[in-house]
Every structure is written in structure tokens, then in C-alpha cells.
Design an enzyme around this catalytic site. Structure first.
Site, short mmCIF file in Angstrom:
data_model
loop_
_atom_site.label_atom_id
_atom_site.label_comp_id
_atom_site.label_asym_id
_atom_site.label_seq_id
_atom_site.Cartn_x
_atom_site.Cartn_y
_atom_site.Cartn_z
CB SER A 200 -0.95 -0.06 1.19
OG SER A 200 -2.03 0.77 0.95
CG HIS A 342 -5.71 -2.38 0.72
ND1 HIS A 342 -5.04 -2.05 -0.43
CD2 HIS A 342 -5.16 -1.62 1.69
CE1 HIS A 342 -4.13 -1.14 -0.15
NE2 HIS A 342 -4.18 -0.87 1.12
C1 GTR Z 1 -5.35 4.16 1.97
C2 GTR Z 1 -4.83 5.12 0.97
C3 GTR Z 1 -4.04 4.38 -0.04
C4 GTR Z 1 -3.08 3.39 0.60
C5 GTR Z 1 -3.56 2.83 1.92
C6 GTR Z 1 -2.54 2.24 2.86
O1 GTR Z 1 -6.23 4.70 2.85
O2 GTR Z 1 -5.88 5.79 0.43
O3 GTR Z 1 -3.39 5.25 -0.92
O4 GTR Z 1 -1.83 3.87 0.67
O5 GTR Z 1 -4.25 3.69 2.65
O6 GTR Z 1 -1.38 2.58 2.90
O7 GTR Z 1 -2.95 1.39 3.63
#
Ligand code: GTR
Length: 360
Positions: A200, A342
Site C-alpha cells: 500500500s 487490501h
Molecule cells: C489508503 C490510501 C491508499 C493506501 C492505503 C494504505 O487509505 O488511500 O493510498 O496507501 O491507505 O497505505 O494502507
């Protein structure tokens, strides 16, 4: 052709209109142009390291087969001295220096024991050192006006920050490079076989670390989405404006000029990915990660193929969008889509290790 592809800047054409047809032209001319563009408009300029030193805090045999080392890195900027720690778990069956995975960890403040996110037992048992840094120690992840962390030690005091000054992600990437400086001195590690990995925001950072520092032989960008692997043009989920609004400290101030102006940008993220060529590049997506936009991450990676081809490598080739759990492995480039959310999980690591076994 879809609108976003039709409007993308030419990767293989220099700013003065020359077609790039050789690896040499790429390395000498086009790559530096693209690199400068991302440094100026997106991540910001990082300073040169100054007076870096390494101090072994502890070195112990954890199990018969694993050695643990904790090393403190100390650097000095105009504003004073800063430190952060690196934790290495090293397989010790081999007498040869071993290849390594360096995780840019933003999830946990301390080195976890083996977890799904950071499965050190698996990594080490497969013959790789598992090395981790915790980004909070380099620059805390909140909008503090760049008053703490490494920025405060390098920014000129009392002067306004230039619009191309480095943001937080560039600071973390700088930290990864300082680890590389250390690894060059550690006889247990094969410095020519180091993979930098992030998830991320860490995945965006891993890409930038690999772009800035070509000593990283492999880059893994897990679910990195906006300003990571995914194309910004036509992107679903998070947009440039959304990321700059929620995380105003991540990038250079200049990047905000592209809020809602994706189609005016002289770059897009396939060009960032291309900066890794001809080294090893692995990108992942997750089926439920709409905010990152999996298809856009894949498309962007596919668009690096012409650059890999300059080096006589197929890259990802022209593969169709894959089904979940069916990794596509080209030449020096790999991708998988994982079922689920995610996250960074054991399945992802298994694929990185398989890819590294083959190419690293
Ligand atoms: C989210 C963000 C992403 C990503 C993520 C993370 O909220 O919008 O760009 O980087 O966090 O790092 O977990």
C-alpha cells in the site's frame, strides 16, 4: 483504444521528440528524464546522505538456523542527528552471503514475530534474510508540517519549503537506501540480490526506492494503487485529489497541481514502473481492493513491456487480465491478483519468493 491509453505520454520518446530504440538511449537519456519528472512533480527531492554510521545493537543466535541482528543507523543533517533501527533475521545454514527481502513496514511499530504480513519463518527457511525498517522511526506518518523526523533535520530552518521538497514517502525511500548503504558493509548479505518490498503506502514507497536507488535488484509493490502501480488516468477508487487531501504530507507540494488534472500530466504511473527496468519487478492486486483499482495496476504494468524489450526481455508480454491466484510471470516482471481485501498476506509472500527463486 480506451481514452486513457490514447492520452498517455509516450514512454519511448524523449522530450525533444527522439524515438528511443536502444537500451543505451533509455539509460542515458529517457530514464533520467522520467526520473526527474517524478522527483520534481510527485515525490520531491531527497538530500544526499551525510555522515552515516552503523552501530550493532545486538547480534544473537535465535535458533540453530537463524541469526538476529539489530543495527542502529545514525545520520547527520544540517539540523542535527537522527537515528533509526534495522532488524535482520539471517539464515545461517549457508556460508555464502544470502539474498534478502527488505520490508518497508508502516503497519506495526515494532518488529513482529512471524506473521502473515511479515512471514519471517517462511522467508528465512527459503534461504533469504528478512530485513525490516519501521517508517515511523524515519518520518512519522502524519501531517506535522515537516517539523519532525528526517525532514526537520535536512530542511533549511526558517525558510519556506520549496514546492519540489521531499514528502514523507520520499523520506521512507531514503531510509531504505540508507539500509542499502549498511547492507553493502554486512558480509552476511549479498548486496547484489536485495529486494525492496512494501504494501500500500509502503508499496508506493518501494517503487520510488527502486527508482531512486538502482542497487535494489528487485522491487515488490503490493496493492499500491494511487500513485503506486495504478495508472492515474481514468482510475477508479482513489484519485490524486483524494490522496493529496487525505495525506497532504506524502508527496511534494507540486503534486497537488495535478488534482483533478490527470489527463494534463506529463507522466503516468507506468512510467514510474518503467524506471525499475531491466531489474525485477513484481506487482500485486487484490480482488476486493477497488480503492486501488486492480485492473489499472495490471494495465500499467503491461505498459512497461516495451521498456523491458529494449533490454531483450519480454517483460509481462501481452497477457490478458488474469484470474485470481493465477500469477503471470514474464521475464523479470510478475503479477498476481489475489482473492480478498487490501492486505499483504502469506499467499503474496509465497509468490514473491517463487519469483525471487527464479530470477533474483
Ligand atoms: C489508503 C490510501 C491508499 C493506501 C492505503 C494504505 O487509505 O488511500 O493510498 O496507501 O491507505 O497505505 O494502507
Amino acid at each position: 483504444m480506451d481514452e486513457r491509453i490514447a492520452s498517455l505520454p509516450e514512454v519511448l520518446e524523449t522530450l525533444d521528440g527522439e524515438k528511443v530504440t536502444s537500451a543505451e538511449q533509455w539509460q542515458q537519456k529517457r530514464r533520467p528524464e522520467i526520473f526527474k519528472c517524478f522527483r520534481e512533480h510527485v515525490f520531491g527531492r531527497e538530500p544526499c546522505p551525510d555522515r552515516l554510521s552503523f552501530h550493532m545493537i545486538s547480534e544473537e543466535q535465535l535458533k540453530e538456523t537463524i541469526k538476529s541482528k539489530k543495527v542502529r543507523l545514525t545520520y547527520v543533517g544540517p539540523g542535527g542527528e537522527g537515528t533509526f533501527n534495522v532488524h535482520l533475521l539471517i539464515p545461517c545454514q549457508s556460508r555464502q552471503p544470502v539474498p534478502a527481502f527488505l520490508l518497508i513496514n508502516h503497519q506495526t511499530p515494532e518488529s513482529p514475530l512471524s506473521t502473515s504480513f511479515w512471514p519471517t519463518d517462511e522467508i528465512v527457511s527459503r534461504g533469504y534474510a528478512a530485513i525490516v525498517i519501521h517508517v515511523q522511526e524515519i518520518d512519522p506518518d502524519f501531517d506535522d508540517g515537516f517539523k519532525n523526523g528526517v525532514h526537520a533535520l535536512f530542511d533549511a530552518p526558517g525558510e519556506p519549503r520549496p514546492k519540489n521538497a521531499w514528502g514523507t514517502l520520499a523520506a521512507w525511500a531514503w531510509g531504505a537506501s540508507r539500509v542499502m548503504d549498511y547492507l553493502e558493509t554486512d558480509p552476511d548479505i549479498d548486496q547484489h540480490r536485495v529486494a525492496v518490498v512494501g504494501h500500500s503506502r509502503g508499496g508506493k514507497t518501494a517503487l520510488w526506492a527502486g527508482a531512486v536507488d538502482q542497487r535494489f535488484k528487485m522491487v515488490v509493490s503490493n496493492n499500491s494503487g494511487c500513485t503506486g502501480a495504478a495508472l492515474s488516468r481514468g482510475k477508479k477508487g482513489e484519485t490524486i485529489k483524494a490522496i493529496n487531501t487525505r495525506f497532504p504530507h506524502w508527496f511534494a507540494e507540486n503534486y497537488k497541481a495535478f488534482n483533478d488534472k490527470e489527463y494534463d500530466m506529463p507522466f503516468d504511473q507506468h512510467m514510474l514502473l518503467s524506471l525499475i527496468a531491466p531489474r525485477l519487478l513484481y506487482v500485486t492486486s487484490a480482488t476486493e481492493d477497488d480503492w486501488s483499482d486492480p485492473e489499472s495496476e495490471f494495465l500499467s504494468l503491461l505498459l512497461t513491456s516495451p521498456v523491458y524489450q529494449l533490454f531483450g526481455l519480454k517483460g509481462l508480454g501481452e497477457s490478458p487480465y488474469p484470474s485470481p491466484e493465477e500469477p503471470i510471470i514474464g521475464e523479470h516482471v510478475g503479477y498476481h491478483l489475489r482473492t480478498g481485501q487490501h492486505d499483504l498476506v502469506e499467499y503474496d509472500w509465497k509468490c514473491f519468493l517463487d519469483f525471487a527463486d527464479r530470477f533474483l
